[in-house]
Each structure stands twice: as C-alpha cells, then as structure tokens.
Scaffold this motif. Sequence first.
Motif, short mmCIF file in Angstrom:
data_model
loop_
_atom_site.label_atom_id
_atom_site.label_comp_id
_atom_site.label_asym_id
_atom_site.label_seq_id
_atom_site.Cartn_x
_atom_site.Cartn_y
_atom_site.Cartn_z
N THR A 129 0.84 -1.20 0.00
CA THR A 129 0.00 0.00 0.00
C THR A 129 0.87 1.25 0.00
OG1 THR A 129 -1.83 -1.10 1.14
CG2 THR A 129 -1.72 1.30 1.31
N VAL A 133 0.46 3.99 -2.94
CA VAL A 133 -0.02 5.32 -2.57
C VAL A 133 1.02 6.38 -2.90
CG1 VAL A 133 -0.56 6.79 -0.58
CG2 VAL A 133 -1.67 4.56 -0.83
N HIS A 137 0.56 9.50 -5.51
CA HIS A 137 0.77 10.88 -5.06
C HIS A 137 1.83 11.57 -5.90
CE1 HIS A 137 2.26 14.10 -2.24
NE2 HIS A 137 0.96 14.35 -2.29
N TYR A 159 -6.60 1.68 -0.33
CA TYR A 159 -5.51 2.61 -0.61
C TYR A 159 -5.91 4.05 -0.27
CZ TYR A 159 -3.86 -1.42 -3.32
OH TYR A 159 -3.46 -2.67 -3.72
N THR A 162 -5.38 5.09 3.41
CA THR A 162 -3.98 5.40 3.69
C THR A 162 -3.57 6.72 3.04
OG1 THR A 162 -3.38 3.06 3.87
CG2 THR A 162 -1.60 4.60 3.39
N TYR A 163 -4.04 6.93 1.82
CA TYR A 163 -3.73 8.16 1.09
C TYR A 163 -4.18 9.39 1.88
CZ TYR A 163 -2.96 11.04 -3.09
OH TYR A 163 -2.51 11.99 -3.98
#
Length: 331
Positions: A129, A133, A137, A159, A162-163
């Motif tokens: 992940t 991520v 980004h 995801y 977490t992002y």
Amino acid sequence: MARTEKVSSNDGTKNGKKQNLLLKILAGILVAFILFLGITYVVNGICNGIEKKKIKPYGQHVVVDGKNMNVSIQGNGEQTIVLLPGQGTPSPVLDFKLLIDELIPDYKVVAIEPLGYGLSDRTEKERTTENIVSEIHEAVQQLELDHYILMGHSIAGLYGATYIKNYPDEVTAFIGIDSSVPNQPGMDAKLPLGTMAFLQKSGLMRLIKKVGGDSYGSLAYDEETKEQMNLISNQVSSNPTMINELKHLGSNFKNAEKLTYPSDFPLLLFVQSNNDENPNWIPLHEQQVKQSSIGKMIPMKGPHYLHHTKYKEIAEAFKEYMKEIGKPPIS
C-alpha cells in the motif's frame, strides 16, 4: 490335501495388454494436452503481437519512480476528481468512461492508471500500500494538483484510507464505489497466483474469455471502447505487477485494519446492496460512514462494478452530496 490353482499364462497376458493399453491412452492424453498448450501458447503470442498494434493510445504519461504512468485529464470544472480503479481493472480510463462522461460537465476528472494497469509501465517494486499510494501521489504532484476529491472503486477504498492519512491537507472528500473496507474479513485467503499467471501466459485465459463471451457486451460502452478494453485486457491481465499486488493483498489489509476517517471528513459510499457472498457488506460500510459526522452511504443494486450500470445515478447523487455539505470550490 490343499488344492492349488494355477493362473493361466493367458490371464497374465491379458492383464499385461490392458495395462499397456491404459498406459498408451494416458500417454496419448498427456501428449495431446502438451500439444494443445503449445498451440494456445503460440496463438496467444501471435495474437498479443497483432493486438498490441491495434491499441489506440489515450491520456498522457507522467514519470513516476522512473516509469511512465498513464493518466487521463478531462473536463474543466473548478473542482478536481482523482479517479482510482479497482484491483485488476485492465484499462481504468476506459473502464470509467461512462462515469467520466457524466462528471466532466461540472468537474475536472483525472483518471489514473497505476503501474501495471492500462497503458502504464509495469514495475518490479513490491506492491505494498505504501508504494502504491506514494506512486499515485507522485503522479498527482507531477500534475500540480493541490486539492482534489478522491474517488475510487473496490481496492481504492483500502488505498484511499492510507492516502488520506498521509496527505490530509490535499484530499477534500472520498467517494467510494463499492469500495473495500480496511477491516473487512476474509482478505487473508491464499490465492492461486501461480495458476493465474500460468493461465495468462499459456493463452488458456484468452480461450476461457473467448468461450465465456464478451463481458462488456451488454454494457452501454460504444463498440470501439469495448474492443479497446478487450484488447488491453488480453495484454495486461495477470501481469507480474498485478500478481505481486495480489500477493500483498492480505498484508495490505492487515496493516490498514485500524484506519479510520477524520470525524468531519466528507465521505460518500455507494455500496452494492445485493452482495450475497458477504451478508455483512452493508453493515461494514454503515460502520465506516459513521466515522464522519457528514458521512453518507447509498445502497445500490447492481454488480460490484457499480459504475458500469449506475453511472448516471452515481454522478447525480455525488453532485447532490457535494451541494449538501456546502464545500466551496477548490482548484
């Protein structure tokens, strides 16, 4: 006095002949199967070469970790939506086309094809992940997007959580399309990854798809888009990058099981109401939306890929939700 019976030499000969015949039949079946695999392998290789030339490029490339990641930017709205696909979606940009068409009159929509997906390069970097991520980004930064709504299907729910934790000052809302819930059970099951890779490489997957019919046939995509999605699917499905992502599926869910959303974070979840395989699917999402004081869940009857059939309803309800929460436009 005990009587002994002799086994005739004829009986022994007959049994031997039967065994030899059986062995010959088994050997014949094995040889035929090997020849069949050889044919499907060669045909698959030839078809891949021909079909690759038929794929029409779309979107644009941004360089992420030294690789080309394909993204599509459509629409000129003041607010931006960043679209993330479900796990294994062969061509995310084309897969989201019906929904994108409904959104672009009011929003700028950036559809991202993660490494290993669609027209993006593959990567040997582990599909944790954190890496996925970070790569997404980096693509967003390359596009100079400062604030945006994150919208995603299926695994994007994992995801996305977490992002948002990592970049809370950038994401203004999360919109889930039958999105995964970090604490959903059963995600530690062992998957037949070797078999999946074998089916794809041997050409058997192509044959299975052919026999099973066109999975996009009944959907509202135009014929050219359907053809392109099938061509790309034959090229990228079960590639090593996707297989590696599945390899990390259990650990990615395990590491995210305690993730929650901020209490005042805009959260809208479209959830499949007819998920017979998981009777707790609706309750799990109900628990998730309660994490936010302005969270909302909308059940919808349809396939897991809700945006294939409910794209108009999703776009309309999303726009209405954004009006309800009264967030000012941010570019």
